[in-house]
Design a protein around this motif. Structure first.
Motif, PDB file in Angstrom:
ATOM      1  N   LYS A 126      -3.064  10.054 -10.107  1.00 23.54           N
ATOM      2  CA  LYS A 126      -1.712  10.358 -10.582  1.00 23.54           C
ATOM      3  C   LYS A 126      -0.774   9.219 -10.215  1.00 23.54           C
ATOM      4  N   THR A 127      -0.926   8.669  -9.011  1.00 23.11           N
ATOM      5  CA  THR A 127      -0.114   7.527  -8.591  1.00 23.11           C
ATOM      6  C   THR A 127      -0.361   6.328  -9.496  1.00 23.11           C
ATOM      7  N   ASP A 150      -9.322   8.564   2.640  1.00 25.59           N
ATOM      8  CA  ASP A 150     -10.050   7.841   1.588  1.00 25.59           C
ATOM      9  C   ASP A 150      -9.463   8.208   0.233  1.00 25.59           C
ATOM     10  N   PRO A 151      -9.028   7.216  -0.555  1.00 26.21           N
ATOM     11  CA  PRO A 151      -8.395   7.511  -1.840  1.00 26.21           C
ATOM     12  C   PRO A 151      -9.245   8.366  -2.772  1.00 26.21           C
ATOM     13  N   LEU A 152     -10.556   8.151  -2.755  1.00 23.79           N
ATOM     14  CA  LEU A 152     -11.417   8.906  -3.674  1.00 23.79           C
ATOM     15  C   LEU A 152     -11.816  10.260  -3.118  1.00 23.79           C
ATOM     16  N   ALA A 153     -11.411  10.556  -1.887  1.00 21.47           N
ATOM     17  CA  ALA A 153     -11.497  11.924  -1.366  1.00 21.47           C
ATOM     18  C   ALA A 153     -10.226  12.692  -1.719  1.00 21.47           C
ATOM     19  N   ASN A 154      -9.253  11.976  -2.306  1.00 24.06           N
ATOM     20  CA  ASN A 154      -7.998  12.554  -2.788  1.00 24.06           C
ATOM     21  C   ASN A 154      -7.781  12.102  -4.232  1.00 24.06           C
ATOM     22  N   PRO A 155      -8.734  12.376  -5.128  1.00 26.30           N
ATOM     23  CA  PRO A 155      -8.702  11.721  -6.444  1.00 26.30           C
ATOM     24  C   PRO A 155      -7.485  12.057  -7.291  1.00 26.30           C
ATOM     25  N   GLU A 156      -7.017  13.291  -7.258  1.00 30.97           N
ATOM     26  CA  GLU A 156      -5.905  13.645  -8.123  1.00 30.97           C
ATOM     27  C   GLU A 156      -4.623  12.933  -7.692  1.00 30.97           C
ATOM     28  N   LYS A 157      -4.367  12.876  -6.396  1.00 33.04           N
ATOM     29  CA  LYS A 157      -3.183  12.159  -5.911  1.00 33.04           C
ATOM     30  C   LYS A 157      -3.302  10.668  -6.195  1.00 33.04           C
ATOM     31  N   THR A 158      -4.488  10.144  -6.002  1.00 32.47           N
ATOM     32  CA  THR A 158      -4.699   8.710  -6.220  1.00 32.47           C
ATOM     33  C   THR A 158      -4.505   8.332  -7.682  1.00 32.47           C
ATOM     34  N   LYS A 205       3.774  10.000   4.886  1.00 34.19           N
ATOM     35  CA  LYS A 205       2.926  10.254   3.727  1.00 34.19           C
ATOM     36  C   LYS A 205       3.802  10.477   2.499  1.00 34.19           C
ATOM     37  N   LEU A 206       3.279  10.068   1.332  1.00 34.06           N
ATOM     38  CA  LEU A 206       4.055  10.119   0.102  1.00 34.06           C
ATOM     39  C   LEU A 206       3.364  10.971  -0.949  1.00 34.06           C
ATOM     40  N   THR A 207       4.154  11.577  -1.818  1.00 32.18           N
ATOM     41  CA  THR A 207       3.619  12.181  -3.031  1.00 32.18           C
ATOM     42  C   THR A 207       3.452  11.070  -4.065  1.00 32.18           C
ATOM     43  N   PRO A 208       2.671  11.294  -5.113  1.00 34.57           N
ATOM     44  CA  PRO A 208       2.560  10.264  -6.152  1.00 34.57           C
ATOM     45  C   PRO A 208       3.907   9.869  -6.746  1.00 34.57           C
ATOM     46  N   GLU A 209       4.796  10.831  -6.904  1.00 34.61           N
ATOM     47  CA  GLU A 209       6.108  10.533  -7.470  1.00 34.61           C
ATOM     48  C   GLU A 209       6.937   9.664  -6.517  1.00 34.61           C
ATOM     49  N   GLN A 210       6.891   9.983  -5.229  1.00 29.28           N
ATOM     50  CA  GLN A 210       7.587   9.154  -4.252  1.00 29.28           C
ATOM     51  C   GLN A 210       6.992   7.748  -4.202  1.00 29.28           C
ATOM     52  N   ALA A 211       5.658   7.684  -4.298  1.00 25.27           N
ATOM     53  CA  ALA A 211       4.991   6.379  -4.272  1.00 25.27           C
ATOM     54  C   ALA A 211       5.417   5.523  -5.455  1.00 25.27           C
ATOM     55  N   ALA A 212       5.538   6.127  -6.637  1.00 24.64           N
ATOM     56  CA  ALA A 212       5.934   5.372  -7.822  1.00 24.64           C
ATOM     57  C   ALA A 212       7.344   4.816  -7.664  1.00 24.64           C
ATOM     58  N   HIS A 250       0.851  -1.180   0.000  1.00 24.10           N
ATOM     59  CA  HIS A 250       0.000   0.000   0.000  1.00 24.10           C
ATOM     60  C   HIS A 250       0.888   1.231   0.000  1.00 24.10           C
ATOM     61  N   VAL A 251       0.467   2.271  -0.685  1.00 27.33           N
ATOM     62  CA  VAL A 251       1.185   3.547  -0.632  1.00 27.33           C
ATOM     63  C   VAL A 251       0.262   4.602  -0.030  1.00 27.33           C
ATOM     64  N   ALA A 252       0.793   5.348   0.911  1.00 31.80           N
ATOM     65  CA  ALA A 252      -0.001   6.320   1.664  1.00 31.80           C
ATOM     66  C   ALA A 252       0.040   7.683   0.970  1.00 31.80           C
ATOM     67  N   VAL A 253      -0.798   7.837  -0.048  1.00 32.75           N
ATOM     68  CA  VAL A 253      -0.831   9.092  -0.798  1.00 32.75           C
ATOM     69  C   VAL A 253      -2.138   9.861  -0.586  1.00 32.75           C
ATOM     70  N   ALA A 254      -3.058   9.299   0.204  1.00 32.64           N
ATOM     71  CA  ALA A 254      -4.401   9.869   0.325  1.00 32.64           C
ATOM     72  C   ALA A 254      -4.706  10.229   1.782  1.00 32.64           C
ATOM     73  N   PRO A 255      -4.281  11.387   2.267  1.00 30.43           N
ATOM     74  CA  PRO A 255      -4.450  11.713   3.689  1.00 30.43           C
ATOM     75  C   PRO A 255      -5.841  12.186   4.084  1.00 30.43           C
ATOM     76  N   ALA A 256      -6.562  12.817   3.185  1.00 28.04           N
ATOM     77  CA  ALA A 256      -7.849  13.416   3.549  1.00 28.04           C
ATOM     78  C   ALA A 256      -8.964  12.375   3.558  1.00 28.04           C
ATOM     79  N   CYS A 257      -9.974  12.608   4.407  1.00 29.19           N
ATOM     80  CA  CYS A 257     -11.135  11.719   4.438  1.00 29.19           C
ATOM     81  C   CYS A 257     -12.411  12.548   4.487  1.00 29.19           C
TER      82      CYS A 257
END
Length: 522
Positions: free
Chosen positions: A152-153, A142-150, A112-119, A80-87
């Protein structure tokens, strides 16, 4: 970090292969998660399905996904990659924590990671752990509460590691808005946490939801949430995306209502239902933890899972993973892949080597299945109402290959004349610390497997062996490094013979404790 890879950049974004998926998914719904039925008429598959139990389209999606296939979870890893902090909702059983290394539960991460760090992290892990086949985004919000980060990853990983399956876990509040985009990114697996279909029940679980730029509370909030969840599930089914439903069992609040949840999600085409125990230790700081809401006992959890299995196939091997978990289910290697360490690594993502390694894993997997089937033949014609649980200490690969004192969890199997069935796991604190056994820890281990007649281990010391025997648990080390299910069936056959001869008397065991807050490492 320097990154090289020897594969072409397969299409990151595209539609699913146009198969007659509506018929396939209707078949899945009709057969409770699979395409064949056993002699009793009940589908003999779900997370325990094998290649011959499922339509090919479904088997190809789940065969090496450790969360969707109980068989696969012995052999394949996930991360799992932690790119979605907001809920966008508040759950009374959740408290998101950061920089926390000693809790193993959803919502917890060390960084917490950015999409680039996660990749970059995905490439590093996949190069180091070639049996890692699945990348999931599950928080810590929730990943879909952070759609752009999710998304992009997902886009970055699909370009650089096209062989890795992508999946997402969500509370479902905004799922309907994102189903089409999930389909476009070839995301074949979506997990939705659904704890109720009755808003009156939901009001006791969710203080509020934030939807369309407005906060709702109480029954109104729960009504919005359940409507959106069920709508999203139907949309996933229509598009041929496999869905797994997670439900948290909260005694006295939604334990019995989860039977209705089970029926509701089955009728809408969900592939699996995963009923998990509430984690409510006070030190976690959740509302339920601070108000003293208890979690279920092992017997209560199994009884509910068993009652729902008549409607739909159940997932029993969930570990309620952290939002940054890495490795096989039941282990966490995330400490090996911190951002600082990854930045210093030179990664060579060799797709051919990964395929070759996984081909060897498949051979091992087939050997496990063949051994089980061969041993099952020895039970042919046997008739007995006896059912019993055993605990198994294992490092993976479907073998009894862990020392009793080194186990941080035990896998639980139910034995009957039908064979060995995986029914769960129990977290425990390490009994051995630095080579010495801790008696207080041993007591907690015994409480965790107190409903088991035996514990299978690769090795065990004299003191714990005697204490286990005194507790009515048979310590079994004769099957060290052998296949679990083959060994379990052989043991059960001998057990039945001893009961029949009067050498032993079968005793129904008591309940066991589901361990709260176990450490993820020594």
């Amino acid at each position: 970090m320097q990154t090289t890879h020897n594969q072409t950049e397969a299409g990151a974004v595209g539609s699913h292969t146009p198969v007659n998926i509506d018929e396939v998914m209707q078949q899945v719904a009709d057969h409770k998660g699979c395409g064949t039925s056993g002699g009793s008429g009940k589908a003999s598959c779900g997370s325990g399905a094998g290649e011959n139990d499922l339509p090919k389209e479904i088997w190809d999606k789940v065969k090496n996904h450790p969360c969707y296939s109980e068989e696969a979870h012995h052999h394949y890893a996930r991360m799992h990659v932690a790119v979605a902090p907001a809920c966008n909702i508040q759950c009374n059983y959740c408290n998101r924590k950061y920089d926390c290394a000693n809790e193993s539960r959803p919502g917890v991460v060390s960084e917490k990671l950015t999409p680039e760090q996660a990749a970059k992290k995905v490439l590093a892990v996949a190069s180091t752990i070639p049996q890692m086949t699945v990348l999931g985004i599950a928080g810590p919000g929730d990943p879909l509460a952070n759609p752009e980060k999710t998304f992009k990853t997902f886009e970055l990983i699909a370009k650089t590691a096209p062989d890795i399956k992508l999946c997402v876990s969500t509370n479902g509040l905004t799922l309907p808005e994102h189903v089409e985009r999930l389909s476009q990114y070839n995301i074949d697996h979506v997990t939705i946490t659904i704890n109720m279909v009755d808003p009156e029940v939901g009001a006791k679980i969710y203080p509020w939801v934030y939807y369309n730029k407005k906060r709702y509370a109480g029954v109104e909030a729960a009504k919005i949430l359940t409507d959106r969840q069920l709508q999203g599930l139907e949309m996933l089914t229509e598009r041929g995306i496999l869905s797994k439903i997670n439900s948290v069992m909260i005694p006295g609040i939604n334990d019995q209502p989860l039977v209705e949840v089970n029926k509701a999600v089955k009728s809408r085409g969900a592939f699996l239902h995963n009923i998990m125990p509430l984690i409510s230790a006070p030190e976690h700081g959740t509302v339920f933890g601070l108000t003293g809401q208890r979690g279920p006992t092992a017997q209560e959890l199994k009884a509910l899972q068993d009652s729902c299995e008549g409607e739909m196939n159940m997932m029993r091997h969930c570990r309620q993973c952290r939002a940054d978990a890495v490795g096989l289910l039941g282990e966490d290697r995330s400490a090996e892949f911190t951002t600082d360490k990854i930045m210093e690594m030179e990664v060579n993502y060799d797709l051919d080597s990964r395929k070759a390694y996984q081909a060897a894993v498949e051979q091992e997997r087939q050997a496990v299945v063949a051994a089980k089937q061969e041993e099952l033949q020895t039970l042919a014609g046997a008739h007995s109402d006896i059912k019993m649980l055993i605990a198994v200490a294992t490092k993976g690969s479907g073998k009894v290959n862990e020392h009793f004192g080194h186990a941080t969890e035990f896998q639980i199997y139910e034995l009957s004349t039908s064979g060995a069935k995986f029914v769960g796991h129990r977290r425990v604190d390490l009994y051995c610390q630095g080579g010495y056994g801790e008696e207080d820890a041993l007591a907690t281990v015994i409480r965790a497997i107190n409903d088991c007649h035996a514990v299978f281990v690769a090795k065990i010391g004299g003191c714990p062996k005697n204490d286990l025997k005194a507790a009515g648990i048979d310590p079994v080390d004769q099957y060290a490094n052998q296949f679990i299910e083959q060994s379990a069936i052989a043991y059960f056959k001998e057990y039945l013979d001893k009961v029949a001869s009067g050498e032993i008397e079968h005793i129904v065991k008591g309940d066991a404790e589901i361990r709260q807050g176990a450490l993820i490492a020594a």
